[in-house]
Scaffold this motif. Structure first.
Motif, PDB file in Angstrom:
ATOM      1  N   MET A 185       0.791  -1.265  -0.080  1.00 52.34           N
ATOM      2  CA  MET A 185       0.120  -0.119  -0.054  1.00 52.34           C
ATOM      3  C   MET A 185       0.906   1.288  -0.028  1.00 52.34           C
ATOM      4  N   LEU A 186       1.767   1.202   0.747  1.00 52.96           N
ATOM      5  CA  LEU A 186       2.749   2.437   1.015  1.00 52.96           C
ATOM      6  C   LEU A 186       3.491   2.783  -0.282  1.00 52.96           C
ATOM      7  N   SER A 187       4.072   1.664  -0.682  1.00 47.44           N
ATOM      8  CA  SER A 187       4.813   1.882  -2.285  1.00 47.44           C
ATOM      9  C   SER A 187       4.179   2.423  -3.163  1.00 47.44           C
ATOM     10  N   GLU A 188       2.797   2.053  -3.418  1.00 46.50           N
ATOM     11  CA  GLU A 188       1.760   2.307  -4.369  1.00 46.50           C
ATOM     12  C   GLU A 188       1.516   3.861  -4.150  1.00 46.50           C
ATOM     13  N   ALA A 189       1.295   4.339  -2.749  1.00 47.58           N
ATOM     14  CA  ALA A 189       0.792   5.585  -2.196  1.00 47.58           C
ATOM     15  C   ALA A 189       2.000   6.566  -2.750  1.00 47.58           C
ATOM     16  N   MET A 190       3.021   6.217  -2.331  1.00 45.92           N
ATOM     17  CA  MET A 190       4.507   7.153  -2.459  1.00 45.92           C
ATOM     18  C   MET A 190       4.625   7.325  -3.946  1.00 45.92           C
ATOM     19  N   GLN A 191       3.986   6.843  -4.987  1.00 46.12           N
ATOM     20  CA  GLN A 191       4.072   7.122  -6.169  1.00 46.12           C
ATOM     21  C   GLN A 191       3.258   8.242  -6.548  1.00 46.12           C
ATOM     22  N   TYR A 192       2.217   8.516  -5.945  1.00 42.45           N
ATOM     23  CA  TYR A 192       1.306   9.556  -6.146  1.00 42.45           C
ATOM     24  C   TYR A 192       1.240  10.737  -5.257  1.00 42.45           C
ATOM     25  N   HIS A 193       1.969  10.982  -4.158  1.00 45.42           N
ATOM     26  CA  HIS A 193       1.947  11.912  -2.985  1.00 45.42           C
ATOM     27  C   HIS A 193       3.276  12.641  -3.190  1.00 45.42           C
ATOM     28  N   ARG A 194       3.241  13.667  -2.563  1.00 45.91           N
ATOM     29  CA  ARG A 194       4.428  14.578  -2.593  1.00 45.91           C
ATOM     30  C   ARG A 194       5.385  14.150  -1.620  1.00 45.91           C
ATOM     31  N   ASN A 195       4.730  13.609  -0.434  1.00 44.97           N
ATOM     32  CA  ASN A 195       5.750  13.260   0.647  1.00 44.97           C
ATOM     33  C   ASN A 195       5.131  12.248   1.648  1.00 44.97           C
ATOM     34  N   GLU A 196       5.953  11.607   2.447  1.00 40.11           N
ATOM     35  CA  GLU A 196       5.562  10.552   3.086  1.00 40.11           C
ATOM     36  C   GLU A 196       4.375  10.653   4.024  1.00 40.11           C
ATOM     37  N   ILE A 197       4.050  11.958   4.579  1.00 40.01           N
ATOM     38  CA  ILE A 197       3.127  12.065   5.314  1.00 40.01           C
ATOM     39  C   ILE A 197       1.645  12.216   4.678  1.00 40.01           C
ATOM     40  N   GLU A 198       1.792  12.665   3.475  1.00 38.19           N
ATOM     41  CA  GLU A 198       0.623  12.639   2.610  1.00 38.19           C
ATOM     42  C   GLU A 198       0.245  11.101   1.895  1.00 38.19           C
ATOM     43  N   ALA A 199       1.179  10.358   1.734  1.00 44.73           N
ATOM     44  CA  ALA A 199       1.299   8.943   1.336  1.00 44.73           C
ATOM     45  C   ALA A 199       0.568   8.154   2.461  1.00 44.73           C
ATOM     46  N   MET A 200       0.803   8.496   3.603  1.00 47.62           N
ATOM     47  CA  MET A 200       0.395   7.690   4.969  1.00 47.62           C
ATOM     48  C   MET A 200      -0.840   8.219   5.176  1.00 47.62           C
ATOM     49  N   GLU A 201      -1.312   9.403   4.719  1.00 49.62           N
ATOM     50  CA  GLU A 201      -2.893   9.723   4.726  1.00 49.62           C
ATOM     51  C   GLU A 201      -3.710   8.674   4.071  1.00 49.62           C
ATOM     52  N   GLU A 202      -3.280   8.288   2.743  1.00 45.40           N
ATOM     53  CA  GLU A 202      -3.924   7.534   2.061  1.00 45.40           C
ATOM     54  C   GLU A 202      -3.731   5.885   2.440  1.00 45.40           C
ATOM     55  N   VAL A 203      -2.694   5.557   2.973  1.00 50.91           N
ATOM     56  CA  VAL A 203      -2.408   4.125   3.574  1.00 50.91           C
ATOM     57  C   VAL A 203      -3.479   4.098   4.980  1.00 50.91           C
ATOM     58  N   ASN A 204      -3.639   5.131   5.720  1.00 51.25           N
ATOM     59  CA  ASN A 204      -4.309   5.092   6.913  1.00 51.25           C
ATOM     60  C   ASN A 204      -5.711   4.928   6.734  1.00 51.25           C
ATOM     61  N   LEU A 205      -6.319   5.715   5.527  1.00 51.87           N
ATOM     62  CA  LEU A 205      -7.501   5.570   5.114  1.00 51.87           C
ATOM     63  C   LEU A 205      -7.632   4.217   4.521  1.00 51.87           C
TER      64      LEU A 205
END
Length: 292
Positions: A185-205
């Motif tokens: 999940m995190l690897s995919e999210a990191m491809q589309y968000h500007r930084n790790e905190i934004e990527a983790m918002e996706e993963v958390n949801l």
């Protein structure tokens, strides 16, 4: 007691049994604020209801409830069990010392409180800084060392939060039982968000959605939301077939966070992700979805 909880002003004359606490001074109010409910007391004291944490002191012979400025041990009001019995500062301090603060401010409680503050738009930077002593980490990003959290603000209001490793309780749960799925999940999210905190918002949801899906990964609709990379969009599954996340209808902002760079906007309120089309109402809540 029931009068206070359900808004009916106590009968009789004289003191109310409601005490304001300020800088070590305790004052018995002459009249019940508003309708005498707990919410009315909190608002009378100048707080939003999300800014005060209330604790029932069941074992106290004198005190019924103590209200604290949220995330602190600082009392702002107290209610007596019997308005004829005066509450003094010594009795109040005795009750405060007996409170299990680790329980009252558990990670789950803190996350719920922050979420409520975001929803009510009541957690300003100034207020949270006064109770959490925030440390600046970047533009609009601050650390709350007391709880091991990062807080993100927009226009002076709390917008989102995450733990120091960017995960919420749901993400920590998934990471503990299936780290491979979490990392995917995190690897995919990191491809589309500007930084790790934004990527983790996706993963958390996504992780919150997984915990809310009936039968979890055995759910009957899993196959409809599996991606080519092997990941499953649990959030979209929950949206398409149940329209509830943590007991609330799906919000368009959360949808856009989870599907950033992977959805098509048909118009402002109609979005297509995967093989489903999602229609949101004028308030930003999901109203319907259908297989395209």
């Amino acid at each position: 007691m029931l009068n206070w909880l359900f808004g009916k002003k106590p009968a009789g004359q004289g003191k109310t049994g409601i005490y304001k606490v300020d800088n070590g001074v305790i004052v018995d109010l002459e009249e019940s604020p508003g309708n005498g409910s707990i919410n009315a007391i909190i608002e009378y004291l100048g707080f939003d209801t999300s800014q005060v944490h209330t604790i029932f002191t069941f074992d106290s012979p004198v005190i019924e409830i103590i209200g604290f400025k949220i995330f602190t041990q600082e009392p702002v009001f107290t209610l007596a069990k019997n308005k004829a019995t005066r509450v003094d500062f010594r009795s109040l301090i005795k009750e405060i010392k007996g409170i299990d603060w680790e329980y009252e401010y558990s990670s789950h409680t803190v996350e719920d409180a922050l979420s409520e503050g975001i929803e009510r738009e009541s957690f300003t930077f100034d207020f949270l800084n006064s109770v959490l002593l925030l440390k600046r980490e970047g533009d609009d990003l601050y650390q709350a060392p007391k709880f091991g959290l990062y807080l993100k603000f927009e226009n002076g209001l709390l917008k989102s939060f995450t733990s120091s490793d960017w995960s919420n309780s749901a993400s920590k749960w998934l990471k503990g039982i299936n780290n491979t799925m979490f990392e995917g999940m995190l690897s995919e999210a990191m491809q589309y968000h500007r930084n790790e905190i934004e990527a983790m918002e996706e993963v958390n949801l996504q992780c919150e959605a997984l915990r809310g899906i009936p039968q979890a990964i055995q759910n009957e609709f899993i196959y409809l939301h599996e991606k080519l990379n092997g990941n499953i969009n649990f959030f979209n599954l929950l949206a398409a077939h149940y329209n509830l996340l943590a007991g609330e209808r799906i919000k368009i902002d959360d949808f856009k966070t989870v599907n950033k760079g992977r959805y098509v906007a048909i118009d402002e309120t109609t979005l297509k992700a995967g093989q489903f089309v999602f229609q949101f109402d004028s308030n930003g809540f999901l109203s319907q979805s259908q297989d395209s």
